[in-house]
Scaffold this motif. Sequence first.
Motif, PDB file in Angstrom:
ATOM      1  N   GLY A  41       0.109 -35.478 -65.065  1.00 56.34           N
ATOM      2  CA  GLY A  41      -0.323 -35.336 -63.669  1.00 56.34           C
ATOM      3  C   GLY A  41      -1.560 -36.125 -63.276  1.00 56.34           C
ATOM      4  O   GLY A  41      -2.228 -35.806 -62.296  1.00 56.34           O
ATOM      5  N   GLN A  42      -1.873 -37.190 -64.018  1.00 58.65           N
ATOM      6  CA  GLN A  42      -3.094 -37.951 -63.697  1.00 58.65           C
ATOM      7  C   GLN A  42      -3.001 -38.686 -62.355  1.00 58.65           C
ATOM      8  O   GLN A  42      -3.992 -38.797 -61.633  1.00 58.65           O
ATOM      9  N   ILE A  43      -1.806 -39.197 -62.017  1.00 58.55           N
ATOM     10  CA  ILE A  43      -1.671 -39.914 -60.740  1.00 58.55           C
ATOM     11  C   ILE A  43      -1.830 -38.927 -59.581  1.00 58.55           C
ATOM     12  O   ILE A  43      -2.563 -39.192 -58.619  1.00 58.55           O
ATOM     13  N   ALA A  44      -1.181 -37.773 -59.714  1.00 55.92           N
ATOM     14  CA  ALA A  44      -1.267 -36.758 -58.656  1.00 55.92           C
ATOM     15  C   ALA A  44      -2.711 -36.340 -58.420  1.00 55.92           C
ATOM     16  O   ALA A  44      -3.157 -36.228 -57.271  1.00 55.92           O
ATOM     17  N   SER A  45      -3.469 -36.165 -59.491  1.00 53.52           N
ATOM     18  CA  SER A  45      -4.845 -35.714 -59.268  1.00 53.52           C
ATOM     19  C   SER A  45      -5.704 -36.830 -58.668  1.00 53.52           C
ATOM     20  O   SER A  45      -6.608 -36.557 -57.873  1.00 53.52           O
ATOM     21  N   LEU A  46      -5.418 -38.083 -58.982  1.00 51.76           N
ATOM     22  CA  LEU A  46      -6.138 -39.191 -58.337  1.00 51.76           C
ATOM     23  C   LEU A  46      -5.839 -39.215 -56.840  1.00 51.76           C
ATOM     24  O   LEU A  46      -6.723 -39.457 -56.018  1.00 51.76           O
ATOM     25  N   LYS A  47      -4.594 -38.969 -56.492  1.00 50.29           N
ATOM     26  CA  LYS A  47      -4.211 -38.945 -55.073  1.00 50.29           C
ATOM     27  C   LYS A  47      -4.853 -37.765 -54.356  1.00 50.29           C
ATOM     28  O   LYS A  47      -5.415 -37.927 -53.271  1.00 50.29           O
ATOM     29  N   GLN A  48      -4.769 -36.600 -55.003  1.00 51.50           N
ATOM     30  CA  GLN A  48      -5.356 -35.413 -54.379  1.00 51.50           C
ATOM     31  C   GLN A  48      -6.858 -35.559 -54.182  1.00 51.50           C
ATOM     32  O   GLN A  48      -7.410 -35.160 -53.156  1.00 51.50           O
ATOM     33  N   GLY A  49      -7.501 -36.153 -55.166  1.00 52.81           N
ATOM     34  CA  GLY A  49      -8.948 -36.323 -55.071  1.00 52.81           C
ATOM     35  C   GLY A  49      -9.358 -37.435 -54.113  1.00 52.81           C
ATOM     36  O   GLY A  49     -10.545 -37.693 -53.919  1.00 52.81           O
ATOM     37  N   GLY A  50      -8.366 -38.150 -53.544  1.00 53.22           N
ATOM     38  CA  GLY A  50      -8.669 -39.226 -52.610  1.00 53.22           C
ATOM     39  C   GLY A  50      -9.150 -40.496 -53.291  1.00 53.22           C
ATOM     40  O   GLY A  50      -9.675 -41.398 -52.655  1.00 53.22           O
ATOM     41  N   HIS A  51      -8.973 -40.590 -54.604  1.00 49.96           N
ATOM     42  CA  HIS A  51      -9.431 -41.783 -55.328  1.00 49.96           C
ATOM     43  C   HIS A  51      -8.449 -42.937 -55.202  1.00 49.96           C
ATOM     44  O   HIS A  51      -8.806 -44.097 -55.323  1.00 49.96           O
ATOM     45  N   PHE A  52      -7.193 -42.591 -54.991  1.00 51.65           N
ATOM     46  CA  PHE A  52      -6.174 -43.623 -54.802  1.00 51.65           C
ATOM     47  C   PHE A  52      -5.141 -43.110 -53.809  1.00 51.65           C
ATOM     48  O   PHE A  52      -4.498 -42.086 -54.053  1.00 51.65           O
ATOM     49  N   GLU A  58      -4.242 -51.693 -52.491  1.00 55.78           N
ATOM     50  CA  GLU A  58      -5.319 -50.910 -53.116  1.00 55.78           C
ATOM     51  C   GLU A  58      -5.050 -50.875 -54.624  1.00 55.78           C
ATOM     52  O   GLU A  58      -3.901 -50.865 -55.058  1.00 55.78           O
ATOM     53  N   GLN A  59      -6.127 -50.895 -55.420  1.00 57.20           N
ATOM     54  CA  GLN A  59      -5.932 -50.899 -56.871  1.00 57.20           C
ATOM     55  C   GLN A  59      -6.752 -49.819 -57.544  1.00 57.20           C
ATOM     56  O   GLN A  59      -7.846 -49.511 -57.096  1.00 57.20           O
ATOM     57  N   CYS A  60      -6.228 -49.279 -58.605  1.00 57.71           N
ATOM     58  CA  CYS A  60      -6.963 -48.290 -59.378  1.00 57.71           C
ATOM     59  C   CYS A  60      -6.553 -48.406 -60.843  1.00 57.71           C
ATOM     60  O   CYS A  60      -5.384 -48.255 -61.189  1.00 57.71           O
ATOM     61  N   LEU A  61      -7.516 -48.736 -61.676  1.00 53.78           N
ATOM     62  CA  LEU A  61      -7.230 -48.884 -63.106  1.00 53.78           C
ATOM     63  C   LEU A  61      -7.525 -47.571 -63.820  1.00 53.78           C
ATOM     64  O   LEU A  61      -8.583 -46.972 -63.621  1.00 53.78           O
ATOM     65  N   VAL A  62      -6.577 -47.125 -64.622  1.00 55.53           N
ATOM     66  CA  VAL A  62      -6.702 -45.835 -65.306  1.00 55.53           C
ATOM     67  C   VAL A  62      -6.501 -46.032 -66.813  1.00 55.53           C
ATOM     68  O   VAL A  62      -5.610 -46.776 -67.218  1.00 55.53           O
ATOM     69  N   ILE A  63      -7.370 -45.432 -67.581  1.00 53.67           N
ATOM     70  CA  ILE A  63      -7.133 -45.415 -69.031  1.00 53.67           C
ATOM     71  C   ILE A  63      -6.552 -44.033 -69.349  1.00 53.67           C
ATOM     72  O   ILE A  63      -7.281 -43.041 -69.327  1.00 53.67           O
ATOM     73  N   PRO A  64      -5.253 -43.935 -69.578  1.00 57.92           N
ATOM     74  CA  PRO A  64      -4.613 -42.632 -69.739  1.00 57.92           C
ATOM     75  C   PRO A  64      -5.178 -41.836 -70.918  1.00 57.92           C
ATOM     76  O   PRO A  64      -5.495 -42.396 -71.958  1.00 57.92           O
ATOM     77  N   GLY A  69       0.948 -43.853 -75.686  1.00 54.33           N
ATOM     78  CA  GLY A  69       1.571 -45.176 -75.852  1.00 54.33           C
ATOM     79  C   GLY A  69       1.242 -46.157 -74.737  1.00 54.33           C
ATOM     80  O   GLY A  69       1.591 -47.333 -74.803  1.00 54.33           O
ATOM     81  N   ILE A  70       0.574 -45.672 -73.680  1.00 53.55           N
ATOM     82  CA  ILE A  70       0.222 -46.559 -72.557  1.00 53.55           C
ATOM     83  C   ILE A  70      -1.262 -46.909 -72.657  1.00 53.55           C
ATOM     84  O   ILE A  70      -2.131 -46.064 -72.432  1.00 53.55           O
ATOM     85  N   LYS A  71      -1.559 -48.154 -72.993  1.00 55.00           N
ATOM     86  CA  LYS A  71      -2.942 -48.552 -73.249  1.00 55.00           C
ATOM     87  C   LYS A  71      -3.772 -48.490 -71.977  1.00 55.00           C
ATOM     88  O   LYS A  71      -4.881 -47.999 -71.952  1.00 55.00           O
ATOM     89  N   ARG A  72      -3.227 -49.047 -70.885  1.00 55.69           N
ATOM     90  CA  ARG A  72      -3.892 -48.899 -69.587  1.00 55.69           C
ATOM     91  C   ARG A  72      -2.860 -48.889 -68.468  1.00 55.69           C
ATOM     92  O   ARG A  72      -1.748 -49.389 -68.639  1.00 55.69           O
ATOM     93  N   MET A  73      -3.291 -48.309 -67.352  1.00 57.64           N
ATOM     94  CA  MET A  73      -2.363 -48.184 -66.220  1.00 57.64           C
ATOM     95  C   MET A  73      -3.061 -48.706 -64.963  1.00 57.64           C
ATOM     96  O   MET A  73      -4.228 -48.388 -64.715  1.00 57.64           O
ATOM     97  N   LEU A  74      -2.341 -49.510 -64.199  1.00 62.76           N
ATOM     98  CA  LEU A  74      -2.892 -50.029 -62.942  1.00 62.76           C
ATOM     99  C   LEU A  74      -2.033 -49.516 -61.790  1.00 62.76           C
ATOM    100  O   LEU A  74      -0.836 -49.818 -61.719  1.00 62.76           O
ATOM    101  N   LEU A  75      -2.644 -48.714 -60.922  1.00 65.37           N
ATOM    102  CA  LEU A  75      -1.926 -48.257 -59.740  1.00 65.37           C
ATOM    103  C   LEU A  75      -2.126 -49.316 -58.649  1.00 65.37           C
ATOM    104  O   LEU A  75      -3.252 -49.766 -58.417  1.00 65.37           O
ATOM    105  N   ILE A  76      -1.037 -49.718 -58.004  1.00 65.97           N
ATOM    106  CA  ILE A  76      -1.124 -50.740 -56.947  1.00 65.97           C
ATOM    107  C   ILE A  76      -0.479 -50.177 -55.681  1.00 65.97           C
ATOM    108  O   ILE A  76       0.681 -49.756 -55.703  1.00 65.97           O
TER     109      ILE A  76
END
Length: 495
Positions: A41-52, A58-64, A69-76
Amino acid sequence: MRLVCEEFGIKKLSCDLLCVLIHTDRNQSDYVTHIDQLLNGQIASLKQGGHFLGNALEQCLVIPHPPKGIKRMLLIGLGASKEISLELLRKAGGVAGSASTRKDCENVVLAVPSFSNTKVKSEDAGQAIAEGFNLGGYFNDSLKSGQPSRTRPGRVTILSSKAETAIIKFGAARGLMISNLQNHCRDLSGCPSNILTPSFLANEARRIARKHGLRVKIYRRPEIEKMKIGAFLAVAKGSKEQPYLIQIDYIPRTKATKRVVLVGKGITFDTGGISIKPADNMGEMRQDMTGAAVVLTTMAALAQLKPKTQITAFIPTCENMISSTAYKPGDVVTTSIGKTIEIVNTDAEGRLLLADVLGYASKLRPDYLFDVATLTGAVTVALGHGCAGFLSTSEELTEVFVKASARTGEKVWQLPLLEEYSHQFKSGVADMTNSGGKPAGTITAGLILKQFTADIPWLHMDIAGVDFEYRGSEYVPRGPSGFGVRVLTEALCKL
Ligand code: BES
Ligand code: MN
Ligand code: ZN
């Protein structure tokens, strides 16, 4: 770069970078939810918190955490789903592509929304995303010594809805093919003139033609003399490097209904000749063969897209140098169709070779003529770096071209081909001069070319303002842009 397309639903994702393309509204599919399940639920909490929020680009880099198995994640962000466009997808792909150009991003995954019931077709969306990704990740470090500081990803996976996987794969493969060629165009365009000489370009044409099953013929000076292409030879006179006229033919399997001729300006370096250019930034004139690079790589794309028209490319290539053998202001040269030109400025060399070869090509009576060239500094005065200028004698070609521009995102703008300007290049001794002076420089150059197109529908594109990207944008990194490959390929496929 290997391209894979898979459907959502994989239990375990393993990659160096996961790019998730997200709308502000998520009513299109539950793919974000699916990925979020893997990531607690990391994406949902970023959205809820208004961070993305998912606003366009718009871009948001996340280190899960934990990485799973996912080294880094970029929300676009993709903005509102009803506002979707191919250009926005190309840009989003570009953001992902440039983020992937780092040594430790061997394996990249792109998660994309569903495109069914939207303004764009899934196939076109797949093409735009792949194009953007591959163009945005472009770089050329081939002339730097030492260990490479960046690399391209080896494998890219596009994750989509099950229903769209096959069609997105089809579109993405085409996007990858065209963008590979545009990137190759960028390599050629930016290549220094001590490496990319006329003979290098001729060899490159041979290599590309062979690779893609196209017919190629290289004419050397004695043959060019026989063809009476005298204005081109006049420009070539000042250099030790030999001139070449490259001809490449694409002949469709089934009998062609129409024939098109393409001409590309192949000046591998433009000093200006006796009318020498100022020293500042003269090095940029190594890009004066970009028209040739566009035409060459477009031919390779056409060989794979297989339109029904026969397409012949002509590329006159030489250097415009200063020497005791160089052509001079005041000279009068004779072209392939017998028309004579008084040289008033040796720096207006591009129109001499183009006019001469357009005249030669007109005698083959094709149905349409195109030419592409870094022809005038004046086009930058008129239009800046935002779009290419074009001029045409045909409403039909203009319409096809403008449509192709809108679809491919390569912006063009038409300039008026009005006879009112023709007095500017009247000559007292020859049929015309080679320059109409400063005012409306792009138009007068076009009007000079027009004298050599007979009555054949013709379109001229001046890319002098767009062949180099100074700022860098989502899918066009700073450097040679390769502008023209997409719009020209699209227009020729639609003719
Ligand atoms: N290759 C140049 C045009 C050019 C200028 C391309 C700047 C890219 C950036 C062309 O051969 C040229 O020199 N044109 C002259 C024409 C003039 C002498 C009528 C120009 O634009 O100044
Ligand atoms: Mn010039
Ligand atoms: Zn030039």
